[in-house]
Design a protein around this motif. Structure first.
Motif, PDB file in Angstrom:
ATOM      1  N   TYR A 516       0.818  -1.211   0.000  1.00  0.00           N
ATOM      2  CA  TYR A 516       0.000   0.000   0.000  1.00  0.00           C
ATOM      3  C   TYR A 516       0.852   1.262   0.000  1.00  0.00           C
ATOM      4  O   TYR A 516       0.381   2.328  -0.425  1.00  0.00           O
ATOM      5  CB  TYR A 516      -0.948  -0.027   1.193  1.00  0.00           C
ATOM      6  CG  TYR A 516      -1.916  -1.188   1.122  1.00  0.00           C
ATOM      7  CD1 TYR A 516      -3.057  -1.127   0.337  1.00  0.00           C
ATOM      8  CD2 TYR A 516      -1.651  -2.381   1.810  1.00  0.00           C
ATOM      9  CE1 TYR A 516      -3.929  -2.206   0.243  1.00  0.00           C
ATOM     10  CE2 TYR A 516      -2.516  -3.452   1.724  1.00  0.00           C
ATOM     11  CZ  TYR A 516      -3.653  -3.371   0.937  1.00  0.00           C
ATOM     12  OH  TYR A 516      -4.503  -4.445   0.836  1.00  0.00           O
ATOM     13  N   ALA A 520       0.240   4.054  -2.705  1.00  0.00           N
ATOM     14  CA  ALA A 520       0.081   5.466  -2.381  1.00  0.00           C
ATOM     15  C   ALA A 520       0.875   6.358  -3.328  1.00  0.00           C
ATOM     16  O   ALA A 520       0.434   7.454  -3.696  1.00  0.00           O
ATOM     17  CB  ALA A 520       0.509   5.718  -0.935  1.00  0.00           C
ATOM     18  N   TYR A 525      -5.402   9.560  -6.384  1.00  0.00           N
ATOM     19  CA  TYR A 525      -6.595   9.560  -5.530  1.00  0.00           C
ATOM     20  C   TYR A 525      -7.824  10.084  -6.265  1.00  0.00           C
ATOM     21  O   TYR A 525      -8.961   9.775  -5.905  1.00  0.00           O
ATOM     22  CB  TYR A 525      -6.344  10.382  -4.257  1.00  0.00           C
ATOM     23  CG  TYR A 525      -6.402  11.888  -4.441  1.00  0.00           C
ATOM     24  CD1 TYR A 525      -7.594  12.593  -4.271  1.00  0.00           C
ATOM     25  CD2 TYR A 525      -5.267  12.619  -4.754  1.00  0.00           C
ATOM     26  CE1 TYR A 525      -7.651  13.969  -4.430  1.00  0.00           C
ATOM     27  CE2 TYR A 525      -5.303  13.978  -4.917  1.00  0.00           C
ATOM     28  CZ  TYR A 525      -6.499  14.666  -4.751  1.00  0.00           C
ATOM     29  OH  TYR A 525      -6.552  16.028  -4.905  1.00  0.00           O
ATOM     30  N   VAL A 531      -7.167   4.473   1.626  1.00  0.00           N
ATOM     31  CA  VAL A 531      -6.362   4.700   2.812  1.00  0.00           C
ATOM     32  C   VAL A 531      -6.084   3.337   3.428  1.00  0.00           C
ATOM     33  O   VAL A 531      -6.942   2.442   3.393  1.00  0.00           O
ATOM     34  CB  VAL A 531      -7.067   5.647   3.816  1.00  0.00           C
ATOM     35  CG1 VAL A 531      -8.353   5.037   4.358  1.00  0.00           C
ATOM     36  CG2 VAL A 531      -6.123   6.035   4.953  1.00  0.00           C
ATOM     37  N   HIS A 532      -4.879   3.152   3.939  1.00  0.00           N
ATOM     38  CA  HIS A 532      -4.505   1.874   4.554  1.00  0.00           C
ATOM     39  C   HIS A 532      -3.948   2.140   5.939  1.00  0.00           C
ATOM     40  O   HIS A 532      -3.050   2.974   6.116  1.00  0.00           O
ATOM     41  CB  HIS A 532      -3.479   1.134   3.700  1.00  0.00           C
ATOM     42  CG  HIS A 532      -3.063  -0.175   4.285  1.00  0.00           C
ATOM     43  ND1 HIS A 532      -3.904  -1.255   4.377  1.00  0.00           N
ATOM     44  CD2 HIS A 532      -1.869  -0.575   4.826  1.00  0.00           C
ATOM     45  CE1 HIS A 532      -3.264  -2.282   4.929  1.00  0.00           C
ATOM     46  NE2 HIS A 532      -2.030  -1.887   5.221  1.00  0.00           N
ATOM     47  N   CYS A 550      -1.163   5.152   5.453  1.00  0.00           N
ATOM     48  CA  CYS A 550      -0.696   5.626   4.140  1.00  0.00           C
ATOM     49  C   CYS A 550      -1.891   5.817   3.225  1.00  0.00           C
ATOM     50  O   CYS A 550      -2.947   5.191   3.393  1.00  0.00           O
ATOM     51  CB  CYS A 550       0.312   4.657   3.529  1.00  0.00           C
ATOM     52  SG  CYS A 550      -0.346   3.045   3.084  1.00  0.00           S
ATOM     53  N   SER A 551      -1.722   6.690   2.248  1.00  0.00           N
ATOM     54  CA  SER A 551      -2.818   6.999   1.327  1.00  0.00           C
ATOM     55  C   SER A 551      -2.264   7.740   0.128  1.00  0.00           C
ATOM     56  O   SER A 551      -1.186   8.337   0.185  1.00  0.00           O
ATOM     57  CB  SER A 551      -3.874   7.865   2.031  1.00  0.00           C
ATOM     58  OG  SER A 551      -4.901   8.247   1.140  1.00  0.00           O
ATOM     59  N   ASN A 552      -3.020   7.700  -0.963  1.00  0.00           N
ATOM     60  CA  ASN A 552      -2.682   8.538  -2.112  1.00  0.00           C
ATOM     61  C   ASN A 552      -3.378   9.893  -2.045  1.00  0.00           C
ATOM     62  O   ASN A 552      -3.263  10.702  -2.967  1.00  0.00           O
ATOM     63  CB  ASN A 552      -3.007   7.826  -3.427  1.00  0.00           C
ATOM     64  CG  ASN A 552      -4.466   7.371  -3.508  1.00  0.00           C
ATOM     65  OD1 ASN A 552      -5.275   7.660  -2.620  1.00  0.00           O
ATOM     66  ND2 ASN A 552      -4.804   6.651  -4.577  1.00  0.00           N
ATOM     67  N   VAL A 556      -4.530  12.819   5.822  1.00  0.00           N
ATOM     68  CA  VAL A 556      -5.172  11.718   6.547  1.00  0.00           C
ATOM     69  C   VAL A 556      -5.348  12.121   8.005  1.00  0.00           C
ATOM     70  O   VAL A 556      -4.627  12.985   8.531  1.00  0.00           O
ATOM     71  CB  VAL A 556      -4.355  10.414   6.460  1.00  0.00           C
ATOM     72  CG1 VAL A 556      -4.314   9.886   5.042  1.00  0.00           C
ATOM     73  CG2 VAL A 556      -2.947  10.608   7.027  1.00  0.00           C
ATOM     74  N   ALA A 592      -9.140   9.485   4.946  1.00  0.00           N
ATOM     75  CA  ALA A 592      -8.394  10.234   3.932  1.00  0.00           C
ATOM     76  C   ALA A 592      -9.274  11.348   3.384  1.00  0.00           C
ATOM     77  O   ALA A 592     -10.488  11.154   3.183  1.00  0.00           O
ATOM     78  CB  ALA A 592      -7.949   9.314   2.805  1.00  0.00           C
TER      79      ALA A 592
END
Length: 816
Positions: A516, A520, A525, A531-532, A550-552, A556, A592
């Protein structure tokens, strides 16, 4: 050309007692305790050739046999093929009898070690029977070149024919009748079919359909890679050829699932490491829109293992190069031909290395004269002069673990085209967390590697984040191929277990947390927000837990039992947010937000109890069913640390394998009973007949491993509570260590007779980590439960110079 995968029988050792087998077949995967055993395999099949007409030619084609094989027809030797990764074809016309049943026998010799990884053994790819008229196209003799000039597409076809000297005509027809050509692209992989017809005396004697695509590729020294004039960063993974519990045997539906998983990660490129993949792999890459670097050799003349290809290179390299290029030169997915990986020849002797490399480059040019794809070399020897001299010849050069050299070499050699052919090499076990995140821990008592992001190798990146950043900041770099996309059998750094920890997806195809992080960085997005949140939420009360999100997305937020822990902005330079939270029962929730502060994705982790039931989710791909078995507690929450044993049964299908992704688990793949690992197990089932398979799974109460040890502390006294309470095993093992897992000099530990409690005997001030682990019937610690203790009031401890002192405890800065 027709498949000839059915009707085969197999024997090991001596060609005596044959048993039916399904081809493709890997005989080594059947015994996880002997994955590298020397043996001779024999494959036998009857062949009825009565339908072959006078004047026709009969061929048998093997897409891959590992390795060193000899074909016999009716007890007469037809030919040999040494390399296990290239296709080969024998004409058997003069060996068959049309009036009786013929016997095909293939002898396969497996001697280990022949590679640095698990190879499998046997007829592990497809077999084909080919009948040709006297006048026919030569196998792999159709070569299509596409060009775009002034916005207009055209194609040129070169053909090789056998007509016994008679005049002939060739007609090519594009079967798709589009008004205008649609380009093959990673986002829209449009394929066309060219029908080639050979005519002699106005009679069609042979017809072949070839799939191909219209695309342009450009490799630049300063701006990267361009596909159809559009800049594309290579977000790639390296893949070995095995398919986890299926071994080396090629199942197209398993490959489709594998590539679909990486598509979700944001991957657009595959490096077939370190050998040409199965033909069907390239077909699927064409269909799904992946860019492929195909690789031919891991060794040239200088060996890496006793029985590897170096024994055959001098005599066989030209044949294997021809087989490799000719088979695959029409695939639009293939953008590079790698002639070698980490070959010592270029490092040991620059001149002889250049001679060999130039020879291989000339063979690429011979069989791909119009440049469907350029030749490249992948090397870990780029810091040294000899290989740099070779790089100066090939120009398109892949760096293995040498990102710090990019800028320097780009400035010194502006005509080089640079990319990361092998990067990352962090190690991680799915769902296993060694705290704290701030301490790099490569190896530990459980023979697992931490998925937090704090397990790195000496040659690889510090962590995934630095791996991503090292390439993203280099606009001249084509991109990178991370090692490795998926765990594979063999190379189990840093242990001596069954499979590697280097993948970002485990052998069962379950993503690890690092998956993930790349997602990201490599996805948008605005198209697919996510979101992880990790780790799972089930520890000892009060234990300090590193929580990561973590996220793109641009920002967050983390909630603990609906209390906000703050909003953290993410961007190109930061793809993960970190918190340290004292564990308390409840729920973590990550949210996110887009640039306007609108919620676009969320994920929760809830504390859970013991596993009481199983959830089965079926993914049907062609003739295979991939059933994910997940442990749930009484409330239906996933039990992410469940390690229960499960019994699996199947109706209307064949259970091919059970795989949990655990490198330490030597239970057989070809069985109906296996433990979950980090709460999951994969069953791979093959359909039999028309009725849909039914997969059932039950918790096996005959063996109930400990899944969790909850530690509580009262002063210097520590108590352990095991879950489930009715576990089969009760033995516990205690240690007191520093953050790296090294026995601490700050305290000793005294364990009570029942093993359920322990007392810490402090010796000096500082932080210690009290550990408690079960073995669950095995020979190593199954997992590590841990709680921290701060010792104060005793002063600075001193090490006894007359006792063993771990090097990991010595830090010169402490004594200055």
């Amino acid at each position: 050309m027709q498949l000839l995968n059915d009707g085969w029988q197999f024997a090991k050792g001596e060609p005596g007692e044959f048993v039916p087998v399904s081809v493709p077949h890997d005989w080594l995967i059947g015994d996880t305790n002997n994955l590298y055993k020397d043996d001779i395999g024999w494959y036998k099949r009857d062949l009825d050739a009565s339908h072959v007409k006078n004047g026709q030619h009969l061929f048998i084609r093997f897409d891959g046999v590992y390795m060193n094989s000899t074909l016999f027809v009716n007890d007469k030797e037809v030919g040999q093929w040494k390399y296990g990764y290239t296709s080969f074809e024998f004409e058997i016309t003069d060996f068959i009898n049309k009036d009786s049943i013929n016997t095909l026998v293939l002898k396969v010799v497996h001697q280990a070690p022949n590679s640095r990884w698990y190879t499998g053994a046997g007829i592990y790819r497809d077999v084909f029977l080919i009948i040709k008229n006297a006048c026919h196209f030569v196998s792999d003799g159709i070569y299509i070149t596409t060009r775009k000039v002034d916005g207009q597409w055209s194609y040129e076809v070169n053909v090789e024919v056998e007509t016994e000297g008679r005049p002939y005509q060739v007609r090519h027809t594009l079967l798709e009748r589009d008004d205008e050509i649609v380009e093959w692209d990673v986002e829209h992989p449009k394929l066309y079919t060219l029908r080639s017809e050979l005519s002699v005396n106005d009679e069609i004697t042979d017809t072949i359909d070839t799939r191909f695509g219209f695309r342009t590729i450009e490799f630049t020294t300063d701006r990267g890679f361009f596909l159809n004039g559009r800049h594309v960063k290579l977000n790639g993974v390296c893949l070995h050829h095995d398919l986890g519990g299926l071994g080396a045997a090629v199942y197209p539906d398993a490959i489709r699932r594998q590539l679909a998983i990486f598509r979700k990660m944001g991957v657009n490129a595959i490096r077939a490491a370190h050998n040409p993949p199965a033909s069907v792999f390239n077909d699927i890459a064409d269909e799904m829109g992946f860019l492929v670097m195909s690789e031919i050799f891991d060794v040239w003349k200088r060996p890496k293992t006793k029985h590897d290809y170096a024994n055959f290179f001098e005599e066989w390299a030209e044949k294997d190069m021809a087989s490799w290029i000719r088979r695959d030169r029409n695939h639009p997915s293939i953008i590079m031909w790698s002639v070698g990986n980490e070959v010592y020849d270029t490092h040991a002797d620059a001149e002889s290395g250049k001679v060999t490399m130039t020879y291989l480059m000339e063979l690429v040019k011979k069989h791909d004269p119009h440049g469907h794809a350029p030749a490249t070399l992948c090397s870990n020897y780029m810091p040294w002069e000899n290989t740099q001299k070779c790089a100066d010849v090939i120009k398109l050069i892949g760096y293995n673990y040498a990102e710090p050299l990019y800028e320097k070499h780009h400035a010194a050699h502006p005509d080089w085209i640079i990319y990361g052919s092998e990067t990352c090499s962090t190690v991680q076990s799915r769902g296993i967390y060694h705290f704290p995140l701030s301490k790099s821990i490569l190896a530990d008592d459980d023979l697992q590697c931490s998925a937090l992001g704090n397990s790195s190798t000496s040659w690889g990146a510090k962590n995934v984040e630095t791996c991503i950043q090292a390439d993203a900041d280099k606009p001249f770099s084509l991109g990178q191929f991370i090692w490795a996309g998926q765990d594979y059998l063999g190379e189990p750094t840093p242990y001596h277990t069954k499979n590697t920890y280097l993948g970002h997806v485990d052998t069962a195809g379950f993503p690890k947390d690092s998956f993930y992080l790349f997602k990201a960085a490599w996805t948008d997005y605005r198209k697919a927000p996510f979101v992880h949140l990790y780790p799972y939420w089930d520890f000892s009360e009060g234990q300090i837990i590193d929580v990561r999100v973590c996220s793109n997305a641009p920002q967050v937020e983390l909630f603990v039992n609906e209390e906000s822990q703050g909003i953290v902005p993410l961007d190109h330079d930061k793809i993960v947010a970190d918190w340290q939270i004292k564990y308390r029962t409840g729920t973590l929730r990550a949210v996110a937000y887009d640039g306007n502060g609108e919620q676009i994705a969320t994920q929760s982790r809830t504390s859970f109890g013991d596993a009481v039931k199983l959830q089965l989710e079926n993914e049907i791909i062609g003739e295979l069913i991939f059933t994910t078995i997940t442990a749930l507690d009484l409330q239906g929450n996933p039990v992410d640390n469940a390690n229960c044993r499960v019994q699996v049964s199947v109706e209307n299908g064949t259970l091919l394998a059970l795989d949990n992704g655990d490198a330490t688990d030597y239970d057989q793949y070809q069985t109906n009973s296996r433990r979950l690992f980090s709460g999951k197990l994969l069953a791979i089932v093959k359909r039999v007949g028309r009725r849909a398979p039914v997969v059932r799974a039950l918790l096996d109460q005959r063996e109930v491993p400990i899944r969790k040890i909850e530690l509580s502390m009262d002063g210097y006294h520590v108590s352990a509570k095991t879950f489930p309470e009715h576990a089969t095993y009760s033995d516990l093992y205690w240690r007191v260590t520093d953050s790296a897992g090294i026995d601490s000099q700050l305290a000793t530990i005294v364990v009570a007779e029942d093993g359920q409690t322990a007392t810490i005997k402090p010796r000096g001030d500082g932080e210690v980590f009290v550990r408690c682990s079960p073995k669950n019937g095995g020979n190593h610690f199954a997992f590590i439960s841990m709680i921290t203790l701060e010792i104060q009031g005793l002063g600075k401890p001193f090490m006894n110079p007359y006792e063993f002192i771990s090097a990991g405890l010595y830090n010169a800065s402490q004594w200055q």
